[in-house]
Design a protein around this motif. Sequence first.
Motif, PDB file in Angstrom:
ATOM      1  N   VAL A 190       0.838  -1.201   0.000  1.00  0.00           N
ATOM      2  CA  VAL A 190       0.000   0.000   0.000  1.00  0.00           C
ATOM      3  C   VAL A 190       0.875   1.252   0.000  1.00  0.00           C
ATOM      4  N   ILE A 191       1.918   1.242   0.838  1.00  0.00           N
ATOM      5  CA  ILE A 191       2.789   2.421   0.932  1.00  0.00           C
ATOM      6  C   ILE A 191       3.518   2.653  -0.391  1.00  0.00           C
ATOM      7  N   ASN A 192       3.871   1.550  -1.086  1.00  0.00           N
ATOM      8  CA  ASN A 192       4.547   1.687  -2.375  1.00  0.00           C
ATOM      9  C   ASN A 192       3.704   2.456  -3.372  1.00  0.00           C
ATOM     10  N   GLY A 193       2.382   2.304  -3.265  1.00  0.00           N
ATOM     11  CA  GLY A 193       1.499   2.988  -4.195  1.00  0.00           C
ATOM     12  C   GLY A 193       1.259   4.441  -3.830  1.00  0.00           C
ATOM     13  N   GLU A 194       1.774   4.843  -2.700  1.00  0.00           N
ATOM     14  CA  GLU A 194       1.569   6.212  -2.211  1.00  0.00           C
ATOM     15  C   GLU A 194       2.707   7.090  -2.707  1.00  0.00           C
ATOM     16  N   SER A 195       2.381   8.290  -3.196  1.00  0.00           N
ATOM     17  CA  SER A 195       3.478   9.171  -3.611  1.00  0.00           C
ATOM     18  C   SER A 195       3.937   9.978  -2.407  1.00  0.00           C
ATOM     19  N   LEU A 196       5.154   9.709  -1.993  1.00  0.00           N
ATOM     20  CA  LEU A 196       5.722  10.370  -0.821  1.00  0.00           C
ATOM     21  C   LEU A 196       6.965  11.132  -1.272  1.00  0.00           C
ATOM     22  N   PRO A 197       7.369  12.129  -0.480  1.00  0.00           N
ATOM     23  CA  PRO A 197       8.610  12.814  -0.805  1.00  0.00           C
ATOM     24  C   PRO A 197       9.770  11.824  -0.862  1.00  0.00           C
ATOM     25  N   VAL A 198      10.698  12.059  -1.794  1.00  0.00           N
ATOM     26  CA  VAL A 198      11.840  11.151  -1.926  1.00  0.00           C
ATOM     27  C   VAL A 198      12.672  11.211  -0.658  1.00  0.00           C
ATOM     28  N   PRO A 199      13.065  10.051  -0.136  1.00  0.00           N
ATOM     29  CA  PRO A 199      13.876  10.075   1.082  1.00  0.00           C
ATOM     30  C   PRO A 199      15.219  10.758   0.841  1.00  0.00           C
ATOM     31  N   GLN A 200      15.592  11.612   1.785  1.00  0.00           N
ATOM     32  CA  GLN A 200      16.886  12.288   1.697  1.00  0.00           C
ATOM     33  C   GLN A 200      17.933  11.379   2.306  1.00  0.00           C
ATOM     34  N   PRO A 201      19.096  11.279   1.664  1.00  0.00           N
ATOM     35  CA  PRO A 201      20.176  10.585   2.356  1.00  0.00           C
ATOM     36  C   PRO A 201      20.474  11.366   3.630  1.00  0.00           C
ATOM     37  N   GLN A 202      20.485  10.686   4.749  1.00  0.00           N
ATOM     38  CA  GLN A 202      20.610  11.381   6.029  1.00  0.00           C
ATOM     39  C   GLN A 202      21.928  12.133   6.126  1.00  0.00           C
TER      40      GLN A 202
END
Lengths: 299, 203
Positions: free
Chosen positions: A159-171
């Motif tokens: 389900v989360i894969n189908g959600e458009s979320l901000p791209v994770p920032q390399p910490q």
Amino acid sequence: MRARSAVKALLATLLVCLATMVLADVAVPQLTGRVVDQTGTLSSSDVASLTQKLKDLEARKGSQVAVLIVPTTQPETIEQFSIRVAEAWKIGRKKVDDGALLVIAKNDRKLRIEVGYGLEGSLTDVTARRIIDEVITPKFRSGDFAGGIDAGLDRIIGVINGESLPVPQPQASHGTDLDFDSLTSFAPVALFGALVIGGILRTLLGRLIGSLATGGAMGVLAWLIVGSAGLAALSAIAGFVIAFIADSFAGMNTPGTGRRGGWSSGSSSSGWSSGSSSDSGSFSGGGGSFGGGGASGSW
Amino acid sequence: MRRLLTVLAALMTLSLTNCGYNAIQTNDEQVKAAWSEVVNQYQRRADLVPNLVNSVKGFAQQEKDVLLGVTNARAKVGSVQATPDVVNDPAALQKFQAAQSELTGALSRLLVVTENYPQLKSDALFRDLMSQLEGTENRITVARNRYIKSVQEYNVGIRTFPNNLTAMMFGYKEKANFTVENEREISVAPKVDFNAPAPAPSK
């Protein structure tokens, strides 16, 4: 009559105070990893594979999901317990709130998927309940806890894969991101400090040099207090400017310190710096918030 | 002279900060935010009700009284103003709360009735609506708890020294909170019944 209402008011106050001090609740467990099992249900290889799955998800989508197995949540309901855990762990990214939590109370035979604000759109209450009813609990009934959790997480991740979320920032390393909460709380101190130190240093060193020295001093102070290089640089510049134009300041309104965050009462939800979850094996929440969304079930 | 004024301005800033002016602002904003969250979640429930009533109607038309009760309670909730000013007016909050708890009561009567209709209970749409209702009730509980806490923080903030002086100076009054009966309801954990065949919405 007056006395009675006074007594009533007193009782009300007492009850309000008691309401936030629930007795003998199960303590929120330490967030030791993405999978916290206090019952010894999962083998270490189960924990490792589930953890890896959740790690991959975070690396890919930035979303944090955690699993918690406790023996019981009594005297609280699983909903009350899991919102407390969610508030304490703060999984999910700050401002994105893309965290989810799978809480299992083994002896109570109850489980809950707690969903952060940012995932409520895709991992709706209905979806969460279906994952519980159709995927997890059938396996739990036959005693296959690891399999149930694994299958449930697969669905949640799907389900989360189908959600458009901000791209994770390399910490990035600690302290490069400007934490504006601490900026606003530091501002009044900075203003006052700049005026006082500026006044002293300018009489000693002259206007330009004195102001420069003030800026330097402010930068050092900011760095010591807030511990952020970016903020220190800002404070240094501000210190210099304030000290340099201090006399044109008089009689004007002092700059506002922002509507949020006083420099007393540490009531702001985020601390001075929120821990960043690095890839060093340790796991901590990114500051996501929850509002009670999700679903519960039993087997 | 100018220097003196500068120092005075700085002192003013510092003393206000110290006397909690900013803290009062922060808490005030937090109460507002918490309140709008409460209203938000109650609204969510109100939006669910018509769908729920319709889905029950399909299977249990003879339960007219109960269905009518829910519809009326829902209408009453809609007529009560829930502006941000409610937090400064105990009477308005009382009214808001009364309407909402009436709807809560009507809904729980409806759920009791649905127990008698196995077909309805296995209906997919009804089950989805039920889990939405459960989720919403839980969100309401969370939002109310947070509101209670934020009001507490605000009220304590404007009553303790030296912030009370600041509050008096700027006319900040205590804010209304949810009342005792409900307080009890919220703070007491419901009994877990292991024999319950169907999960009822958490109260």
